[in-house]
Motif scaffolding. Structure first.
Motif, PDB file in Angstrom:
ATOM      1  N   GLN A 273       0.839  -1.181   0.000  1.00  0.00           N
ATOM      2  CA  GLN A 273       0.000   0.000   0.000  1.00  0.00           C
ATOM      3  C   GLN A 273       0.885   1.246   0.000  1.00  0.00           C
ATOM      4  O   GLN A 273       1.996   1.227   0.522  1.00  0.00           O
ATOM      5  CB  GLN A 273      -0.903   0.022   1.238  1.00  0.00           C
ATOM      6  CG  GLN A 273      -1.885  -1.142   1.318  1.00  0.00           C
ATOM      7  CD  GLN A 273      -3.000  -1.023   0.288  1.00  0.00           C
ATOM      8  OE1 GLN A 273      -3.225   0.036  -0.300  1.00  0.00           O
ATOM      9  NE2 GLN A 273      -3.710  -2.124   0.076  1.00  0.00           N
TER      10      GLN A 273
ATOM     11  N   GLU B 243       1.317  -5.320   2.818  1.00  0.00           N
ATOM     12  CA  GLU B 243       0.033  -5.746   3.356  1.00  0.00           C
ATOM     13  C   GLU B 243       0.207  -7.173   3.873  1.00  0.00           C
ATOM     14  O   GLU B 243       0.378  -8.112   3.085  1.00  0.00           O
ATOM     15  CB  GLU B 243      -1.049  -5.670   2.282  1.00  0.00           C
ATOM     16  CG  GLU B 243      -2.443  -5.841   2.830  1.00  0.00           C
ATOM     17  CD  GLU B 243      -3.508  -5.489   1.804  1.00  0.00           C
ATOM     18  OE1 GLU B 243      -4.597  -6.068   1.902  1.00  0.00           O
ATOM     19  OE2 GLU B 243      -3.256  -4.644   0.922  1.00  0.00           O
TER      20      GLU B 243
ATOM     21  N   LEU C 126      -3.468   6.544   0.358  1.00  0.00           N
ATOM     22  CA  LEU C 126      -4.444   6.288   1.412  1.00  0.00           C
ATOM     23  C   LEU C 126      -4.709   7.527   2.262  1.00  0.00           C
ATOM     24  O   LEU C 126      -5.823   7.729   2.741  1.00  0.00           O
ATOM     25  CB  LEU C 126      -3.947   5.141   2.301  1.00  0.00           C
ATOM     26  CG  LEU C 126      -3.811   3.775   1.617  1.00  0.00           C
ATOM     27  CD1 LEU C 126      -3.258   2.750   2.596  1.00  0.00           C
ATOM     28  CD2 LEU C 126      -5.151   3.310   1.062  1.00  0.00           C
TER      29      LEU C 126
ATOM     30  N   ARG D 181       5.838   3.200   0.957  1.00  0.00           N
ATOM     31  CA  ARG D 181       4.928   2.054   0.814  1.00  0.00           C
ATOM     32  C   ARG D 181       5.122   1.120   1.999  1.00  0.00           C
ATOM     33  O   ARG D 181       6.127   1.184   2.702  1.00  0.00           O
ATOM     34  CB  ARG D 181       5.172   1.314  -0.492  1.00  0.00           C
ATOM     35  CG  ARG D 181       6.564   0.713  -0.632  1.00  0.00           C
ATOM     36  CD  ARG D 181       6.773   0.063  -1.983  1.00  0.00           C
ATOM     37  NE  ARG D 181       6.574   1.000  -3.080  1.00  0.00           N
ATOM     38  CZ  ARG D 181       6.728   0.703  -4.356  1.00  0.00           C
ATOM     39  NH1 ARG D 181       7.091  -0.513  -4.701  1.00  0.00           N
ATOM     40  NH2 ARG D 181       6.546   1.619  -5.294  1.00  0.00           N
TER      41      ARG D 181
ATOM     42  N   TYR E 255      -3.704  -1.702   9.551  1.00  0.00           N
ATOM     43  CA  TYR E 255      -2.769  -2.589   8.865  1.00  0.00           C
ATOM     44  C   TYR E 255      -1.686  -3.015   9.863  1.00  0.00           C
ATOM     45  O   TYR E 255      -1.241  -2.209  10.690  1.00  0.00           O
ATOM     46  CB  TYR E 255      -2.105  -1.879   7.682  1.00  0.00           C
ATOM     47  CG  TYR E 255      -3.040  -1.562   6.542  1.00  0.00           C
ATOM     48  CD1 TYR E 255      -3.250  -2.478   5.510  1.00  0.00           C
ATOM     49  CD2 TYR E 255      -3.702  -0.332   6.484  1.00  0.00           C
ATOM     50  CE1 TYR E 255      -4.103  -2.169   4.454  1.00  0.00           C
ATOM     51  CE2 TYR E 255      -4.552  -0.021   5.433  1.00  0.00           C
ATOM     52  CZ  TYR E 255      -4.750  -0.941   4.418  1.00  0.00           C
ATOM     53  OH  TYR E 255      -5.594  -0.644   3.369  1.00  0.00           O
TER      54      TYR E 255
END
Length: 205
Positions: A44, A81, A49, A78, A100
């Protein structure tokens, strides 16, 4: 190593090749998935986000919250995940579209495997190492602030390395001298950013 009682810490972009340097065809962490108790899926990007999150942290910044309640903000272009396959979550990335996993732990044999899903940053790595050292009963030989590596060589000599971009203060009572620069101190020692000092204690005359 872990099965025999060791503690292993791993970060992103690890375990992507076998012992011959060939890229693995399995999902990360490849042959170590059972040791770490996770599977790593996609990644991600915090900058994306953050645009739709309620907290709207700037750019690549994310907030990581530990089980203890301690929270740190770090920059990460980044993060992985992580899908749990037996591991537990020690810290989570908070304030995005969903929580997360930032740091996970998994017991394997007599040892423990720690996975950090963000690129290495001192603000995140040092709390993890401090926590694991405390859990293992490992105590520093000298008293040093976070971000400073210290080692006592004998009762009167210690080496300090400042890994941070800020000046740090080493607590000392009485006179000391830096053997590298010749600077003398009375009381606390001031350690410049990314500097090294080899401290010798003196008895008061």
């Amino acid at each position: 190593f872990v099965e025999s009682g060791g503690t292993l810490t791993m970060t992103p972009y690890s375990a992507v090749a076998d012992q011959h340097g060939q890229a693995l065809r399995t999902t990360r962490p490849g042959l170590l998935h059972d040791v770490f108790g996770i599977r790593v899926g996609s990644y991600q990007e915090p900058s994306v986000l953050n645009e739709v999150s309620e907290r709207k942290l700037p750019g690549d910044r994310v907030s990581v919250v530990f089980e203890s309640g301690e929270a740190v903000e770090v920059e990460a272009p980044r993060f992985d995940e992580v899908h749990l396959r037996g591991a537990s979550v020690l810290a989570s990335i908070d304030g995005l579209d969903q929580p997360y996993a930032a740091v996970t732990a998994h017991t394997y044999g007599a040892g423990r495997a720690i996975y950090i899903s963000l690129p290495v940053r001192g603000d995140l790595l040092l709390p993890v190492l401090d926590s694991e050292s405390t859990r293992l009963g490992i105590h520093p030989s000298v008293d040093a602030p976070r971000g400073v590596i210290g080692r006592a060589l004998d009762p009167n000599h210690a080496l300090f390395v400042n890994l941070t971009p800020e000046t740090q203060t080493i607590r000392y009572d009485g006179p000391t001298r830096d053997l590298l620069s010749g600077r003398e101190y009375e009381g606390p020692v001031s350690l410049a950013p990314f500097d090294v000092e080899f401290i010798e204690k003196h008895e008061r005359g």
